[in-house]
Design a protein around this motif. Structure first.
Motif: not given
Length: 360
Positions: A140-153
């Motif tokens: 759930p934390l990822e929805k706000k922080l978006r750290l995984t998306r930044q890694i994927l980018e």
């Protein structure tokens, strides 16, 4: 201090001190019912702290997993699965593998920049990076922080292959990146599916997506051309192991092309947390579950040996393996560890964030 009781949306029932602490504390009722009253009103809240790690890639040489490096954007996981094998890592932080693991979370805010720096080094050799090897990158934390998306980018920019393990539908948020990477054979998503029974799923994984949402996620990924593996993990004797064939059938129907399974693992503090959980939710089955686990672990509740820790041993473990292989063959599913084919030849080192372009 240990506090026992069921908390809505939480998996662990206690918060015992970690194994490295000098003292072990135990809450004792003073005779006035104070513990019961406190347990009824206490609602553990999620706390987020920054993780100051100076590197982001974790390496391993285990023959039991098909990757040698991984990234975990978060320490701790709010999904609350009581059997999570990452729980004991919270002891390294001076925290409890119990409720602390799912309420006191650490976020690696610099994960993307650290990754960019590490894969930009001249001597770096690419190999698939696993996201979610320890804790879920889409909790759930990822929805706000978006750290995984930044890694994927960063990974997409560098054309670096990656795999993702999750039990969250939030992975669909990043379908734009995943679809583009999939066209170049740079990504595989593994969705964990433990039960088709919503009630059982909620007990096993309090804050994870429902079984139907996970199947919908598999279908959406598959339709978009993203290769999907379904992991029936963990399989717990007398709790969800009877669902193995049904889980694989549902996965195949949703569009998964690969499958895997893992027998329940109970290292270190997880053993006591799991026994508490059984006593509370399945008291009538507790002894049977533990006895069957011991039969599949050479008489112990856990066996850490490579080649045994994921699948167990003995007649019942062999039967489970046989059931899995027969179901996969019938459904046209490939066993996951036999088909780990991602392309590393496209990799190009990303430009480091130094404000100056490279001369060469």
């Amino acid at each position: 201090m240990t506090r026992q009781g069921v908390h809505k949306g939480r998996g662990a029932l206690s918060n015992s001190d970690g194994r490295y602490e000098r003292f072990q504390h135990e809450a004792v009722d003073d005779g006035w019912g104070s513990l019961e009253a406190e347990s009824e009103h206490e609602k553990p809240q999620t706390q987020i702290q920054p993780d100051r790690s100076r590197s982001i890639l974790a390496h391993n040489d285990s023959p039991d997993v098909p990757f040698d490096r991984s990234i975990n954007p978060y320490r701790g996981c709010e999904h609350g699965c009581v059997y999570c094998f990452a729980r004991p890592t919270h002891a390294f932080l001076g925290l409890s593998p119990g409720l602390d693991f799912e309420t006191k979370l650490f976020a690696k805010y610099d994960a993307a920049s650290l990754l960019r720096r590490e894969i930009s080094r001249p001597g770096y050799q690419p190999s698939p990076i696993a996201l979610g090897a320890n804790t879920d990158p889409y909790q759930p934390l990822e929805k706000k922080l978006r750290l995984t998306r930044q890694i994927l980018e960063v990974l997409a920019e560098a054309k670096h292959p990656a795999t993702i393990v999750t039990k969250s539908a939030l992975v669909l948020r990043d379908l734009d990146i995943l679809t583009a990477m999939a066209k170049q054979r740079l990504v595989r998503v593994c969705v964990s599916l433990t039960s088709l029974d919503p009630r059982l799923s909620r007990i096993m994984e309090p804050r994870a997506a429902s079984p139907q949402r996970r199947l919908d996620t598999v279908a959406a990924l598959s339709r978009s051309g993203v290769p999907v593996t379904v992991l029936t993990a963990p399989l717990i004797p007398a709790i969800n192991d009877h669902e193995l064939e049904a889980l694989l059938e549902a996965a195949a129907e949703a569009g998964a092309g690969h499958a895997g399974y893992v027998l329940l693992r109970l290292p270190l503090e997880i053993k006591d947390l799991f026994e508490e959980w059984l006593e509370t939710h399945f008291p009538d089955r507790k002894n049977r579950v533990l006895a069957r686990l011991k039969a599949m672990r050479g008489g112990k509740l856990y066996d850490a040996r490579f080649g045994r820790r994921m699948s167990g041993e003995g007649p019942e473990a062999q039967l489970l393996s046989r059931r899995f292989k027969l179901a996969c063959r019938r459904l046209g599913l490939e066993p996951n560890r036999e088909t780990w084919s991602l392309d590393v030849s496209l990799f190009r080192r990303p430009m480091e964030d130094k404000g100056q372009m490279s001369l060469l």
